[in-house]
Design an enzyme around this catalytic site. Structure first.
Site, PDB file in Angstrom:
ATOM      1  N   LYS A 123       0.849  -1.188   0.000  1.00 52.43           N
ATOM      2  CA  LYS A 123       0.000   0.000   0.000  1.00 52.43           C
ATOM      3  C   LYS A 123       0.886   1.239   0.000  1.00 52.43           C
ATOM      4  CE  LYS A 123      -3.874   2.014   2.601  1.00 52.43           C
ATOM      5  NZ  LYS A 123      -4.786   1.824   3.751  1.00 52.43           N
TER       6      LYS A 123
ATOM      7  N   SER B  97      -9.368   3.197   2.750  1.00 52.50           N
ATOM      8  CA  SER B  97      -8.284   3.773   1.992  1.00 52.50           C
ATOM      9  C   SER B  97      -7.431   2.724   1.254  1.00 52.50           C
ATOM     10  CB  SER B  97      -7.365   4.586   2.911  1.00 52.50           C
ATOM     11  OG  SER B  97      -6.739   3.771   3.871  1.00 52.50           O
TER      12      SER B  97
ATOM     13  N   SER C  31     -10.448   0.904   6.758  1.00 55.23           N
ATOM     14  CA  SER C  31      -9.760   1.046   5.469  1.00 55.23           C
ATOM     15  C   SER C  31      -9.399  -0.257   4.785  1.00 55.23           C
ATOM     16  CB  SER C  31      -8.499   1.895   5.650  1.00 55.23           C
ATOM     17  OG  SER C  31      -8.831   3.238   5.841  1.00 55.23           O
TER      18      SER C  31
END
Length: 474
Positions: free
Chosen positions: A77, A152, A176
């Site tokens: 990520k 996210s 997220s």
């Protein structure tokens, strides 16, 4: 002939172990998928084909095959630094930043034998629950590219759902992992606070942010979580005095077997109900009701839980969310590169008085105790995963911070309180809407109760027959 991306992650792992496919071949296949598909999805912030092939060769020649993620492709990520790879954190303020060293989670998946293909897209500093920032194209939902993929960890979820990765690590400070997993028809696991040594949450404000897996089915999620927890094998080497109790895993066997009968509480209230207009849409209710029917038919004890309002929660959580933005490493003229929502959060966060922050932290600590006490009679508690179907790209107000916050709460009211309480949770897809978009449920466990969640999730997955489903046309 079955193509490599059509196998589950566990099946790919077995192919690697039998030497039916090599880490290099696997990396080349998924890099080819990324090259062909990502222009339409926007799942990646950076792709590193040369480094990925070099890493795959290194794994083949120098890493023992016993490493739990040996040769498995994934992506970091873009909130996590990898030495020598641009780290943009979803922000135009970090366009040219290339770190010299790697974050702990990146080092952990490397130690487990994984092969990173690049960086998955994330919104600016991972703050919103959607992935539509100005630093790159919006991340789109593979089930319907007119819709958002959530956030996210939206890039990670979109990449897995479209078959550009077999699974991917994410991070979760208020939903997220679970939000994009649910939006994209995947399994997303938020572990207990303290469970994953390299993403424990214990060092984050209010202990909210932890690392966990996103995968297409329950067993694949367990495989990745095992590799994230203990790259060198169990027991995991925790470095904090506080850590999650309960079964230490490994979890893969539990997820495959899916055994046991449990007491399951079900609820649709949230701690946001007193401050915002929260309503389940028809599709969210349908998936929730179907999961209740499944668990009841499997012989679990299913009991509706009476609402317990928490009117102090919205103000306390908002204070923490804003205060967390105060540490964004952007100052002075560079603030002009920040997006309007991030600037609003940063300004609000840096204006939070120390007393109000301390009071919010104290209140949330008491809230954690009350949630755990409320859930104690049950082995797991089930909520809808999302209150609404995934909204269209561009639905969120990017200029008005207050309205944006309200939209996020109305879309996903059931996730942030689980972070505050430090509990494990997993989202599981249940059915598709008439428009062909997956909807699912969230299962919340006791502290350290990941094994129970994997058992329940596997049973639900088998009954609804949604394990490893691909969206059409991908």
């Amino acid at each position: 002939m079955t193509e490599l991306h059509e196998y589950t992650a566990l099946e790919l792992h077995q192919l690697l172990q039998r030497r039916d496919v090599s880490p290099v071949e696997l990396a080349e296949h998924f890099l080819g998928r990324i090259a062909r598909l990502d222009g339409a999805i926007g799942a990646f912030a950076t792709v590193t084909p040369e480094a990925a092939i070099a890493r795959a060769r290194h794994v083949e020649e120098h890493v023992p095959t016993a490493a739990p993620l040996w040769g498995m492709p994934l992506a970091d990520k873009d909130l996590h630094r990898r030495a020598g790879v641009p780290a943009r954190f979803g922000s135009r303020a970090f366009t040219d930043f290339v770190p010299d060293d790697s974050d702990e989670l990146v080092r952990a998946v490397d130690a487990a034998g994984a092969v990173s293909l690049g960086k998955s897209a994330t919104p600016e500093f991972g703050l919103p629950s959607y992935t539509e920032g100005l630093a790159g194209p919006p991340t789109r939902n593979p089930w319907d590219p007119s819709l958002g993929a959530g956030g996210s960890s939206g890039g990670a979820a979109a990449a897995v759902a479209s078959g550009m990765l077999p699974f991917a690590p994410g991070s979760d400070g208020g939903g997220s992992i679970r939000i994009p997993a649910a939006a994209c028809g995947l399994v997303g696991v938020k572990p207990s606070r303290g469970r994953v040594p390299a993403g424990s949450g214990l060092a984050s404000l209010a202990g909210l942010g932890v690392a966990g897996p996103i995968a297409r089915n329950v067993a694949d999620a367990a495989l990745l979580l095992d590799g994230m927890i203990a790259p060198a094998g169990y027991p995991a080497a925790h470095r904090f005095a506080l850590r999650a109790p309960g079964d230490d895993g490994p979890y893969l066997g539990t997820a495959i077997r899916g055994e046991g009968r449990f007491q399951v509480g079900v609820m649709t209230d949230s701690p946001w109900d007193e401050a915002y207009e929260i309503a389940l849409d028809e599709d969210a209710r349908s998936a929730f009701d179907r999961a209740i029917t499944v668990f009841d038919g499997l012989g679990h004890g299913v009991e509706a839980m009476a609402p317990e309002p928490e009117p102090g929660y919205p103000a306390a959580f908002r204070t923490i969310w804003q205060a967390g933005a105060a540490t964004i490493p952007v100052d002075g003229e560079a603030e002009a590169f920040l997006e309007p929502l991030t600037r609003w959060l940063l300004e609000r966060g840096r204006a939070v008085p120390a007393r109000r922050l301390a009071e919010a932290l104290e209140w949330l600590s008491g809230f954690e105790e009350r949630v755990i006490r409320r859930f104690a009679p049950f082995d797991a508690v089930m909520t809808p995963a999302l209150a609404l179907t995934p909204p269209p790209v561009g639905w969120y107000d990017q200029q008005d911070g207050e309205r944006n916050f309200a939209q996020q709460v109305q879309f996903t009211p059931f996730t942030s309180f689980v972070n505050v309480a430090g509990l494990p949770a997993v989202t599981v897809p249940v059915e598709e809407t008439r428009a062909g978009v997956p909807m699912g449920v969230q299962l919340i466990g006791r502290p350290g109760g990941e094994a129970t969640l994997f058992s329940l999730a596997a049973q639900l997955e088998r009954r609804v027959r949604r394990g490893h489903r691909h969206p059409p046309n991908w």
